[in-house]
Motif scaffolding. Structure first.
Motif: not given
Lengths: 182, 512
Positions: A56-82
């Motif tokens: 689910e967390a990765f699905l959320a990242a995938h759906s917003n990858w245009g924004r999430i992928g531009e972060y320096d640390k997308p791994e931090a975002w996906v950890r917060r989600v999970v």
């Protein structure tokens, strides 16, 4: 209302809308999935459901990858989600329902069972207030410093320290162990 | 063991469990990227299915709501409420106002949320029950409650009885005797509140001798009143500040041959024609006449006429022969052609002998005749020289006389009243011997009039008596909150479905 971008995250990449995500996400998923599913396992305590939470967390990242992928640390975002998903009572109920359905179909959970002592520790962590549980899991599971835990959860360093201090005191009581001098 | 050490060991347990996931070694197994892609495709398919189902629910709910609104609109009358034959038996006395005078002759009419009432005021001071009396017109809220008081009132110098209302103006005619005659009054039906006393918009002189069952007629921008001195037509908007108006045309149906005091006994309008009946003649006048008006046609009355109605192309005349017992002459309902112009025959088409008075009403395809022996008889076509076919007769349930008023037919119910505080109701689709489906003796004391509107039945006698349906059994109202007819369940289902779908769409972006 616009959401503040997590500190230290810098946009660099775009997103395509293909069913198969772009290569960058592919790499991101492969590198981060083990840590994310481990965090989900620790915070949910559900072997069968932890993988679903991570998905689910990765699905959320995938759906917003245009924004999430531009972060320096997308791994931090996906950890917060999970971390948020794993402590959500509503989400836990859904995960448990799915786990039961999976057991009914005789599918074995992908994650192996923990030692009883470890199970007891994480159960004690999950009995803590939501933020304290998240702070403890991130700090011990990935050996992250307080500053980085704060960055992931969107908390100030002092707040993380306070949560960690309170969590340690409660865990020591509940597990009947001595609290370290820090 | 220290907490720190315990925590490190527990974290290692998690790491070990993840390391041992079977997916790490098997392609497309849980945990692999290929597995995630399949998960993604499955999720998108599920979302499409969910969106389709939600859309179908929304369409169904919208369709249901539209259907419910349409049905509610069709079932309700635009400006009134309905008491059906099935409901009329549940009517109960809701409120009343009584003067204690059985000769007051309260006569009601329902206009919107008001019931307007005329009555005689004061005590007779000379010969005849009209002498020395005044008239009063009052407006009560249809939902009047104790202590019930009129919203506004107006008095007239002489008695008034019954009225006509059109375009929020009430017209009442004084029943004067002798010179200088009486006046026709026009009142704004919203002229006051909180018990205010109102002045007329305008008045017009109409002579003397307005009979008790003659009321003003409003048609084609004219208000027409017949008295013993002739027929008087006024423009409906001829004044606003209490002006005294002059008639735009006058007529004298009896002509030069009229006997002294030969009053117009009945009048009726239809299709631009006003029909007048006097003891001597039946005559028709164009509503848009001017000056001294000549009749379109006139013919001798077969008997002294008292009531008029129009049934298709036939003028129905109800007669009242005085001194019948002495002469042995029976009353009749006569049928005449509605148009006798240009040498067309004005011969009687057919007649029905009755055993009492003959107030007539036409509603739908039925002629209702109040025959005081049989109470109420419903006739239908075909009619010939021997009369018309009897559809049904109402059985006489009372020992007292039925009032000499035409039956009132509203929403499938026929209402009649008595000389002393009774009101009865019959269904229009009765068969043969008809029993009343509702009757009350709670309508006061004295000659009784009946009116229906705003979901209530109003009886006027020594006071005004309002009968309504009990709470929870009230007829549908179009004047209340429009939401009362909305199909709540489908709308709630639609809102819940839409909310759930929106929450689901936004959830992922909220997680972080």
């Amino acid at each position: 209302m616009a959401r503040a971008r997590p500190a230290g995250l810098r946009p660099t990449r775009g997103l395509t809308r293909d069913v198969r995500p772009p290569r960058e996400f592919d790499d991101f998923y492969r590198s981060e999935f083990p840590a994310v599913v481990g965090l989900a396992y620790a915070l949910s305590g559900n072997r069968a459901g932890a993988e679903d939470l991570a998905q689910e967390a990765f699905l959320a990242a995938h759906s917003n990858w245009g924004r999430i992928g531009e972060y320096d640390k997308p791994e931090a975002w996906v950890r917060r989600v999970v971390a948020n998903l794993s402590v959500s009572l509503f989400r836990r109920r859904i995960v448990e329902a799915k786990a039961l359905a999976r057991l009914a179909l005789r599918r074995e959970p992908s994650l192996s069972e923990l030692e009883p002592e470890d199970t007891a520790f994480w159960a004690a962590v999950r009995s803590l207030p939501r933020r304290q549980a998240q702070v403890v899991a991130l700090h011990y599971l990935e050996d992250l410093p307080v500053a980085q835990v704060g960055e992931i959860l969107g908390l100030a360093e002092g707040t993380v320290k306070a949560h960690l201090h309170a969590a340690r005191a409660r865990l020591a009581t509940r597990l009947d162990v001595e609290e370290d001098e820090r | 063991m220290m907490l720190e050490e315990r925590a490190r060991r527990a974290a290692s347990g998690i790491h070990r469990s993840v390391e041992l996931m079977p997916s790490r070694a098997v392609a497309d197994a849980p945990g692999t990227y290929e597995h995630f892609v399949r998960f993604l495709e499955r999720r998108r398919r599920n979302e499409r299915i969910t969106a389709t189902v939600v859309a179908m629910i929304l369409v169904a709910a919208a369709f249901g709501a539209a259907l419910g609104l349409l049905r509610g609109t069709l079932e309700r009358r635009p400006a009134d409420t309905v008491i059906t034959p099935q409901e009329v038996g549940d009517l109960e006395l809701e409120w009343s106002v009584s003067s204690g005078d059985p000769n007051a002759m309260y006569s009601p009419i329902v206009i919107g949320d008001q019931v307007l009432v005329t009555r005689k005021l004061g005590e007779p001071t000379g010969q005849g029950e009209m002498s020395g009396r005044q008239g009063e017109l009052s407006a009560y809220p249809v939902d009047c409650r104790d202590p019930c008081a009129p919203s506004w009132s107006a008095t007239t110098e002489r008695p008034i009885l019954r009225m006509a209302v059109q375009d929020d103006v009430a017209y009442v005619a004084e029943r004067a005797t002798g010179e200088p005659g009486g006046l026709l009054y026009a009142f704004d039906v919203h002229c006051g509140s909180d018990g205010a006393m109102c002045d007329p918009l305008w008045t017009g002189r109409i002579g003397a001798g307005v009979k008790w069952n003659v009321l003003p007629l409003v048609m084609g921008g004219k208000v027409i009143v017949a008295s013993a001195d002739g027929v008087f037509a006024f423009e409906v908007g001829c004044g606003t500040g209490g002006d005294r108006c002059e008639p735009v045309w006058v007529a004298h149906p009896g002509g030069a041959s009229a006997k002294p005091g030969s009053a117009v006994m009945a009048s009726m309008t239809s299709g631009g024609t006003v029909y007048i009946a006097s003891p001597e003649v039946i005559a028709a006048y164009p509503v848009d006449c001017e000056g001294e008006c000549s009749p379109l046609w006139s013919r001798p009355a077969p008997q002294p006429a008292q009531w008029l109605a129009l049934w298709d192309d036939t003028v129905i005349v109800g007669s009242m022969v005085t001194g019948r017992q002495g002469t042995g002459e029976a009353n009749h309902v006569w049928a005449l052609p509605a148009d006798c112009r240009e040498e067309r025959s004005c011969d009687v088409l057919w007649s029905i002998e009755t055993e009492g008075l003959t107030p007539v009403t036409v509603a739908g395809d039925v002629l209702y005749v109040i025959d005081q022996v049989h109470d109420l008889v419903a006739y239908e076509q075909p009619c010939d020289e021997s009369g018309c076919r009897v559809r049904w007769r109402a059985r006489k349930p009372l020992t007292q006389q039925i009032a000499a008023e035409p039956a009132l037919v509203v929403d499938g119910v026929v209402y009649i009243s008595s000389w002393n505080g009774y009101v009865l109701a019959y269904p229009v689709d009765c068969e043969r011997d008809c029993e009343p489906i509702w009757q009350t003796s709670e309508a006061g004391w004295g000659y009784t009039y009946v009116a229906v509107g705003a979901g209530k039945v109003f009886a006027g006698s020594d006071g005004i008596y309002a009968f309504g349906l009990p709470a929870g059994d009230e007829p549908e109202s179009s004047s209340g909150w429009p939401g009362e007819s909305l199909p709540i369940v489908p709308l709630v289902v639609a809102m819940l479905a839409a909310t759930w779908f929106l929450v689901r769409l936004r959830r992922r972006s909220r997680l972080a």
